[in-house]
Design a protein around this motif. Structure first.
Motif, PDB file in Angstrom:
ATOM      1  N   MET A   1       0.837  -1.213   0.000  1.00  0.00           N
ATOM      2  CA  MET A   1       0.000   0.000   0.000  1.00  0.00           C
ATOM      3  C   MET A   1       0.866   1.255   0.000  1.00  0.00           C
ATOM      4  O   MET A   1       2.010   1.205   0.449  1.00  0.00           O
ATOM      5  N   LYS A   2       0.273   2.282  -0.492  1.00  0.00           N
ATOM      6  CA  LYS A   2       0.999   3.557  -0.572  1.00  0.00           C
ATOM      7  C   LYS A   2       0.165   4.672   0.052  1.00  0.00           C
ATOM      8  O   LYS A   2      -1.074   4.650  -0.024  1.00  0.00           O
ATOM      9  N   LEU A   3       0.876   5.618   0.641  1.00  0.00           N
ATOM     10  CA  LEU A   3       0.230   6.864   1.094  1.00  0.00           C
ATOM     11  C   LEU A   3       0.549   7.935   0.056  1.00  0.00           C
ATOM     12  O   LEU A   3       1.721   8.257  -0.157  1.00  0.00           O
ATOM     13  N   VAL A   4      -0.501   8.428  -0.579  1.00  0.00           N
ATOM     14  CA  VAL A   4      -0.306   9.537  -1.523  1.00  0.00           C
ATOM     15  C   VAL A   4      -0.644  10.835  -0.796  1.00  0.00           C
ATOM     16  O   VAL A   4      -1.763  10.994  -0.281  1.00  0.00           O
ATOM     17  N   THR A   5       0.313  11.717  -0.731  1.00  0.00           N
ATOM     18  CA  THR A   5       0.104  13.016  -0.077  1.00  0.00           C
ATOM     19  C   THR A   5       0.204  14.108  -1.132  1.00  0.00           C
ATOM     20  O   THR A   5       1.167  14.129  -1.908  1.00  0.00           O
ATOM     21  N   ALA A   6      -0.784  14.972  -1.161  1.00  0.00           N
ATOM     22  CA  ALA A   6      -0.784  16.066  -2.132  1.00  0.00           C
ATOM     23  C   ALA A   6      -0.972  17.386  -1.410  1.00  0.00           C
ATOM     24  O   ALA A   6      -1.831  17.499  -0.523  1.00  0.00           O
ATOM     25  N   VAL A   7      -0.161  18.361  -1.759  1.00  0.00           N
ATOM     26  CA  VAL A   7      -0.357  19.732  -1.257  1.00  0.00           C
ATOM     27  C   VAL A   7      -0.728  20.582  -2.462  1.00  0.00           C
ATOM     28  O   VAL A   7       0.052  20.680  -3.421  1.00  0.00           O
ATOM     29  N   ILE A   8      -1.924  21.152  -2.436  1.00  0.00           N
ATOM     30  CA  ILE A   8      -2.450  21.813  -3.637  1.00  0.00           C
ATOM     31  C   ILE A   8      -3.006  23.195  -3.301  1.00  0.00           C
ATOM     32  O   ILE A   8      -3.155  23.559  -2.125  1.00  0.00           O
ATOM     33  N   LYS A   9      -3.331  23.934  -4.328  1.00  0.00           N
ATOM     34  CA  LYS A   9      -3.985  25.235  -4.126  1.00  0.00           C
ATOM     35  C   LYS A   9      -5.411  25.020  -3.595  1.00  0.00           C
ATOM     36  O   LYS A   9      -6.117  24.124  -4.082  1.00  0.00           O
ATOM     37  N   PRO A  10      -5.823  25.830  -2.633  1.00  0.00           N
ATOM     38  CA  PRO A  10      -7.144  25.611  -2.034  1.00  0.00           C
ATOM     39  C   PRO A  10      -8.279  25.589  -3.060  1.00  0.00           C
ATOM     40  O   PRO A  10      -9.210  24.798  -2.926  1.00  0.00           O
ATOM     41  N   HIS A  11      -8.193  26.415  -4.088  1.00  0.00           N
ATOM     42  CA  HIS A  11      -9.346  26.490  -4.982  1.00  0.00           C
ATOM     43  C   HIS A  11      -9.425  25.285  -5.923  1.00  0.00           C
ATOM     44  O   HIS A  11     -10.407  25.141  -6.628  1.00  0.00           O
ATOM     45  N   LYS A  12      -8.405  24.409  -5.910  1.00  0.00           N
ATOM     46  CA  LYS A  12      -8.458  23.213  -6.746  1.00  0.00           C
ATOM     47  C   LYS A  12      -8.962  22.000  -5.968  1.00  0.00           C
ATOM     48  O   LYS A  12      -9.059  20.891  -6.507  1.00  0.00           O
ATOM     49  N   TRP A  13      -9.249  22.195  -4.689  1.00  0.00           N
ATOM     50  CA  TRP A  13      -9.622  21.082  -3.826  1.00  0.00           C
ATOM     51  C   TRP A  13     -10.868  20.345  -4.336  1.00  0.00           C
ATOM     52  O   TRP A  13     -10.879  19.118  -4.431  1.00  0.00           O
ATOM     53  N   GLU A  14     -11.896  21.058  -4.736  1.00  0.00           N
ATOM     54  CA  GLU A  14     -13.114  20.397  -5.193  1.00  0.00           C
ATOM     55  C   GLU A  14     -12.846  19.599  -6.470  1.00  0.00           C
ATOM     56  O   GLU A  14     -13.387  18.498  -6.651  1.00  0.00           O
TER      57      GLU A  14
END
Lengths: 112, 474
Positions: A1-14
């Motif tokens: 299994m893998k943990l995918v962690t993403a840090v993104i711009k707030p307005h792209k969250w949806e």
């Protein structure tokens, strides 16, 4: 299994959430975080006094997926979160040894 | 402070209603309303200042205004009004402190001499001038002053700084009353200051500068970001200040008459022009027209029109307000150059704006306005300009020196500044045992005694946001 962690711009969250759900990801952990990358933060001006604001608000998404899905999930997140401008964020993958569902005690794949 | 001509029919109606026949019901009604408007400036200032400090200091900032309101009102009743408006003790320097001590003497007193309003109402109106002046000072020492020491300071400041200056500037004397020659700046020098450019604005700015120097700068001044925590409060406070300022300036006519109407209009115009002046300068200098600039320029314009509201035409008010907005926008940067930490720019806005307004009368006054004085640009020569410079300078030096000495005494006896550790922690929590905001669900749950369950039953913050392009970089 893998943990995918993403840090993104707030307005792209949806956009990212919808893309992951469409793919079949059942759950995720989401937090409001702040940080900065190579371009640093931004400048604000109050009564002529300039403040360098180092930290920029971001959304961090954490998803645990089967090994086989990890690359697809990374691709989905990158595609959904991309604007092409600086500050779009980062995605990284880490190994996960064990996952346990608290309610049932199921482990690993059954727990996802 | 203009004389009023009351219509006989109005007086008759007033007499029929049981009023003193020397009173004008219309004038009295307006002054009642104007006094309430000036009171509104205190919570307006609390919001204006409260929004400009960091979130850990907002309650203390507001409490300094509310504390000044409470303390100064009481001191004003006890002795302040009498010192400012009692019969002159000689040379126009101070009023008789015993004459109106406690204000009981005014319970059945007739009108205020030439103005046909109850003297006790005039005392309340003027008391709120002292309140707002004192509260303004607190902006210079945000985040770091002990609350108790501040209350003691502002009580003593009312007696030794404000009351004498108010006597010099606001006590126009009363015709036909022996021993009531009034204050020296207004009666002997011929200073024109309709609503307090010297007694309120220069006095508060100079007192703030003195205290900022006595207390020293905030920890991290010039290094750490100390940006305003809530600009919406600042905008709301500025709006309430503008509303209250109509009572402050137009109320100073002491009548519902033509003078009040002119003053009302110049106050309206100067606030608007001040906002534009500040915005224009910062758009040119910094590249952005900011909300804090709009609110600050508004206040700067109002500061400058305070002394000059009865001396200018509406066009003159545009020039005065616009100039004050631009000059004050430049002047707020002086604290970084000279190294004094006037936290919320009491010096840059009120001292500098007050000087612009007071001195500007000598240039822009027109005899067509209620005070009937011509400035240099209207053919009045340099005499009035000299009077304005002298009056403004005297008040500046007096307030700076006496407030500084008073601040040092309070610091020596009581300690004026909070501990370094407490300043870093946040003055709200340490001094008032309160915090303004509960921004973290876990913090609320812990103090509510519900443990972690209280935390997890709080609605989760939704990190969703409208899908829009063009957000600030990156």
């Amino acid at each position: 299994m893998k943990l995918v962690t993403a840090v993104i711009k707030p307005h792209k969250w949806e956009d990212v959430r919808e893309a992951l759900e469409t793919f079949g990801v059942n759950g995720m952990t989401v937090s409001e975080v702040s940080g900065y990358g190579r371009q640093k933060g931004h400048t604000e001006v109050y009564r002529g006094a300039e403040y360098d604001i180092a930290l920029v608000p971001k959304i961090r998404i954490e998803v645990v997926v089967d090994d086989a899905d990890a690359d697809d999930v990374v691709g989905i997140v990158v595609k959904a979160a991309q604007t092409g401008r600086i500050g779009d964020g980062k995605v990284w993958v880490s190994p996960v040894d064990t996952v346990v569902r608290v309610r049932t005690g199921e482990v690993d794949g059954a727990a996802l | 402070m203009t004389a009023l001509a009351a219509a006989p029919t109005v007086l008759a109606a007033g007499a029929g209603a049981g009023l003193d026949p020397g009173l004008d019901p219309g004038d009295t009604a307006w002054l009642l309303a104007a006094t309430a408007l000036v009171l509104l400036m205190a919570p307006g200032l609390a919001l204006f200042y409260g929004g400009m400090v960091r979130s850990k200091s907002v309650l203390n900032m507001m409490m300094m205004t509310f504390g000044a309101l409470a303390v100064i009102t009481v001191v004003w009743v006890l002795v302040g009004y009498s010192l400012a408006f009692g019969d002159d003790l000689g040379a126009g320097l101070l009023g008789d402190p015993r004459q109106y001590a406690g204000l009981g003497q005014l319970m059945s007193a007739a009108s205020n001499g030439s103005a046909h309003v109850p003297l006790i109402l005039f005392a309340a109106f003027q008391g709120l001038f002292c309140v707002i002046t004192g509260a303004l000072v607190s902006g210079a020492i945000a985040d770091r002053a002990r609350f108790g020491a501040w209350l003691v300071f502002v009580a003593l400041w009312t007696v030794v700084v404000y009351a004498p200056v108010a006597h010099w500037v606001f006590d126009v004397g009363r015709a036909g009353r022996a021993g009531h020659a009034g204050g020296w700046l207004v009666n002997r020098l011929g200073l024109v200051d309709f609503a307090g450019g010297t007694a309120v604005e220069i006095c508060s700015g100079a007192s703030g500068l003195a205290l900022a120097m006595v207390l020293g700068h905030r920890i991290g001044f010039g290094k750490d970001p100390m940006r305003p925590h809530n600009l919406t409060l600042v905008m709301l406070g500025a709006g309430l200040l503008w509303f209250g300022w109509f009572g402050f300036n137009a109320g100073s006519a002491l009548g519902a008459d033509q003078a009040a109407a002119v003053v009302f209009t110049t106050t309206l115009v100067a606030g608007a022009a001040g906002s534009l002046g500040w915005l224009a300068l910062e758009r040119y200098r910094d590249g952005h027209a900011t909300s804090l600039g709009a609110a600050s320029g508004l206040v700067a314009g109002l500061v400058a029109i305070t002394p000059s509201c009865g001396s200018l035409s509406p066009l003159g008010a545009i020039v005065m307000g616009g100039a004050a907005g631009a000059v004050c926008a430049w002047a707020v940067g002086l604290k970084y150059r000279f190294g004094y930490d006037d936290s919320l720019d009491v010096v840059g806005v009120h001292l500098v704006g007050g000087v612009v307004g007071t001195v500007g009368i000598g240039l822009l006054a027109t005899a067509a306005a209620p005070t009937g004085v011509d400035g240099l640009l209207y053919g009045g020569g340099v005499a009035q300009l000299g009077r304005q410079l002298t009056g403004g300078g005297v008040v500046l030096v007096y307030a700076l020196v006496v407030s500084g000495v008073l601040g040092l005494v309070v610091d020596r006896v009581l300690g004026f500044r909070i501990d370094e550790e407490h300043e870093v922690t946040g003055i709200d929590l340490v001094v008032h045992a309160e915090t303004a905001y509960d921004l973290h669900a876990t913090a609320g749950a812990r103090t509510a005694g519900h443990g972690i369950l209280g935390a997890i039953t709080q609605p989760a913050a939704q990190p969703s946001s409208p899908r829009r392009e063009g957000e600030p970089r990156p």
